[in-house]
Design a protein around this motif. Structure first.
Motif, PDB file in Angstrom:
ATOM      1  N   SER A  11       0.835  -1.207   0.000  1.00  0.00           N
ATOM      2  CA  SER A  11       0.000   0.000   0.000  1.00  0.00           C
ATOM      3  C   SER A  11       0.868   1.254   0.000  1.00  0.00           C
ATOM      4  O   SER A  11       2.061   1.206   0.323  1.00  0.00           O
ATOM      5  CB  SER A  11      -0.885   0.017   1.254  1.00  0.00           C
ATOM      6  OG  SER A  11      -0.085   0.227   2.410  1.00  0.00           O
ATOM      7  N   TYR A  12       0.234   2.371  -0.335  1.00  0.00           N
ATOM      8  CA  TYR A  12       0.905   3.666  -0.287  1.00  0.00           C
ATOM      9  C   TYR A  12       1.470   3.923   1.108  1.00  0.00           C
ATOM     10  O   TYR A  12       2.608   4.370   1.255  1.00  0.00           O
ATOM     11  CB  TYR A  12      -0.072   4.778  -0.682  1.00  0.00           C
ATOM     12  CG  TYR A  12       0.475   6.161  -0.493  1.00  0.00           C
ATOM     13  CD1 TYR A  12       1.350   6.710  -1.421  1.00  0.00           C
ATOM     14  CD2 TYR A  12       0.120   6.921   0.622  1.00  0.00           C
ATOM     15  CE1 TYR A  12       1.871   7.994  -1.245  1.00  0.00           C
ATOM     16  CE2 TYR A  12       0.629   8.197   0.804  1.00  0.00           C
ATOM     17  CZ  TYR A  12       1.503   8.719  -0.135  1.00  0.00           C
ATOM     18  OH  TYR A  12       2.017   9.978   0.052  1.00  0.00           O
ATOM     19  N   ALA A  13       0.691   3.594   2.136  1.00  0.00           N
ATOM     20  CA  ALA A  13       1.136   3.810   3.513  1.00  0.00           C
ATOM     21  C   ALA A  13       2.424   3.037   3.806  1.00  0.00           C
ATOM     22  O   ALA A  13       3.308   3.538   4.500  1.00  0.00           O
ATOM     23  CB  ALA A  13       0.038   3.416   4.495  1.00  0.00           C
ATOM     24  N   ASP A  14       2.531   1.835   3.262  1.00  0.00           N
ATOM     25  CA  ASP A  14       3.740   1.028   3.474  1.00  0.00           C
ATOM     26  C   ASP A  14       4.956   1.601   2.752  1.00  0.00           C
ATOM     27  O   ASP A  14       6.089   1.451   3.208  1.00  0.00           O
ATOM     28  CB  ASP A  14       3.523  -0.412   2.991  1.00  0.00           C
ATOM     29  CG  ASP A  14       2.528  -1.174   3.847  1.00  0.00           C
ATOM     30  OD1 ASP A  14       2.368  -0.827   5.040  1.00  0.00           O
ATOM     31  OD2 ASP A  14       1.903  -2.112   3.314  1.00  0.00           O
ATOM     32  N   LEU A  15       4.740   2.235   1.627  1.00  0.00           N
ATOM     33  CA  LEU A  15       5.835   2.753   0.808  1.00  0.00           C
ATOM     34  C   LEU A  15       6.178   4.213   1.090  1.00  0.00           C
ATOM     35  O   LEU A  15       7.220   4.702   0.668  1.00  0.00           O
ATOM     36  CB  LEU A  15       5.481   2.591  -0.678  1.00  0.00           C
ATOM     37  CG  LEU A  15       5.242   1.157  -1.145  1.00  0.00           C
ATOM     38  CD1 LEU A  15       4.670   1.151  -2.548  1.00  0.00           C
ATOM     39  CD2 LEU A  15       6.521   0.346  -1.075  1.00  0.00           C
ATOM     40  N   LYS A  16       5.303   4.907   1.804  1.00  0.00           N
ATOM     41  CA  LYS A  16       5.439   6.352   1.989  1.00  0.00           C
ATOM     42  C   LYS A  16       6.757   6.760   2.642  1.00  0.00           C
ATOM     43  O   LYS A  16       7.413   7.700   2.198  1.00  0.00           O
ATOM     44  CB  LYS A  16       4.265   6.891   2.801  1.00  0.00           C
ATOM     45  CG  LYS A  16       4.309   8.391   2.986  1.00  0.00           C
ATOM     46  CD  LYS A  16       3.114   8.895   3.774  1.00  0.00           C
ATOM     47  CE  LYS A  16       3.221  10.396   3.985  1.00  0.00           C
ATOM     48  NZ  LYS A  16       2.127  10.900   4.802  1.00  0.00           N
ATOM     49  N   LYS A  17       7.166   6.063   3.700  1.00  0.00           N
ATOM     50  CA  LYS A  17       8.377   6.455   4.424  1.00  0.00           C
ATOM     51  C   LYS A  17       9.589   6.514   3.497  1.00  0.00           C
ATOM     52  O   LYS A  17      10.336   7.482   3.499  1.00  0.00           O
ATOM     53  CB  LYS A  17       8.651   5.501   5.578  1.00  0.00           C
ATOM     54  CG  LYS A  17       9.921   5.829   6.333  1.00  0.00           C
ATOM     55  CD  LYS A  17      10.214   4.813   7.433  1.00  0.00           C
ATOM     56  CE  LYS A  17      11.542   5.112   8.066  1.00  0.00           C
ATOM     57  NZ  LYS A  17      12.363   3.946   8.247  1.00  0.00           N
ATOM     58  N   ASP A  18       9.774   5.482   2.711  1.00  0.00           N
ATOM     59  CA  ASP A  18      10.950   5.433   1.842  1.00  0.00           C
ATOM     60  C   ASP A  18      10.804   6.286   0.590  1.00  0.00           C
ATOM     61  O   ASP A  18      11.762   6.910   0.141  1.00  0.00           O
ATOM     62  CB  ASP A  18      11.238   3.992   1.431  1.00  0.00           C
ATOM     63  CG  ASP A  18      11.641   3.134   2.611  1.00  0.00           C
ATOM     64  OD1 ASP A  18      12.307   3.665   3.527  1.00  0.00           O
ATOM     65  OD2 ASP A  18      11.287   1.946   2.637  1.00  0.00           O
ATOM     66  N   ASN A  19       9.611   6.308   0.004  1.00  0.00           N
ATOM     67  CA  ASN A  19       9.452   6.947  -1.303  1.00  0.00           C
ATOM     68  C   ASN A  19       8.964   8.385  -1.272  1.00  0.00           C
ATOM     69  O   ASN A  19       9.179   9.112  -2.238  1.00  0.00           O
ATOM     70  CB  ASN A  19       8.513   6.110  -2.175  1.00  0.00           C
ATOM     71  CG  ASN A  19       9.109   4.746  -2.479  1.00  0.00           C
ATOM     72  OD1 ASN A  19      10.305   4.550  -2.416  1.00  0.00           O
ATOM     73  ND2 ASN A  19       8.263   3.803  -2.778  1.00  0.00           N
ATOM     74  N   VAL A  20       8.310   8.798  -0.220  1.00  0.00           N
ATOM     75  CA  VAL A  20       7.818  10.180  -0.129  1.00  0.00           C
ATOM     76  C   VAL A  20       8.620  10.943   0.920  1.00  0.00           C
ATOM     77  O   VAL A  20       9.257  11.953   0.620  1.00  0.00           O
ATOM     78  CB  VAL A  20       6.305  10.230   0.183  1.00  0.00           C
ATOM     79  CG1 VAL A  20       5.832  11.672   0.332  1.00  0.00           C
ATOM     80  CG2 VAL A  20       5.516   9.506  -0.896  1.00  0.00           C
TER      81      VAL A  20
END
Length: 112
Positions: free
Chosen positions: A68-77
């Motif tokens: 999910s976006y929430a899972d990827l947010k820390k690294d990618n955003v």
């Protein structure tokens, strides 16, 4: 950092790019955690680098289409935000962002 530098140089070689000795002397690969405050570096290392670095090439991304976006947010955003903050700390640095979106080749699009 040496293993990361070797991976980077291998990728350049596979793309047909071979930096000369002068260019290699200017290349410094730094392992960090883009999702962490100060990129996971000590306060002193972060400050020292913020004065010395001239260019940032951000090629790190966590890509998993099942997450999910929430899972990827820390690294990618959040990671991009941290790098942009670093890019303006103490002196402006050139910021180069590489997205996996643009890393396709014709054989990937039209496999034979």
């Amino acid at each position: 950092a040496e293993a990361s530098k070797n991976r980077f140089l291998q990728a350049l070689a596979e793309a047909g790019l071979r930096p000369d000795d002068q260019q290699l002397q200017r290349l410094h690969v730094i392992n960090c955690d883009v999702g962490a405050e100060r990129l996971g570096l000590s306060v002193q290392d972060f400050e020292d680098l913020s004065h010395r670095v001239t260019h940032i090439f951000h090629v790190a991304a966590r890509v998993n289409h099942a997450e999910s976006y929430a899972d990827l947010k820390k690294d990618n955003v959040v990671g991009v935000v941290h790098l942009l903050e670093f890019a303006v700390k103490n002196k402006l640095k050139h910021f180069h962002f590489v997205s996996t979106y643009g890393l396709t080749t014709p054989d990937m699009v039209n496999p034979e």
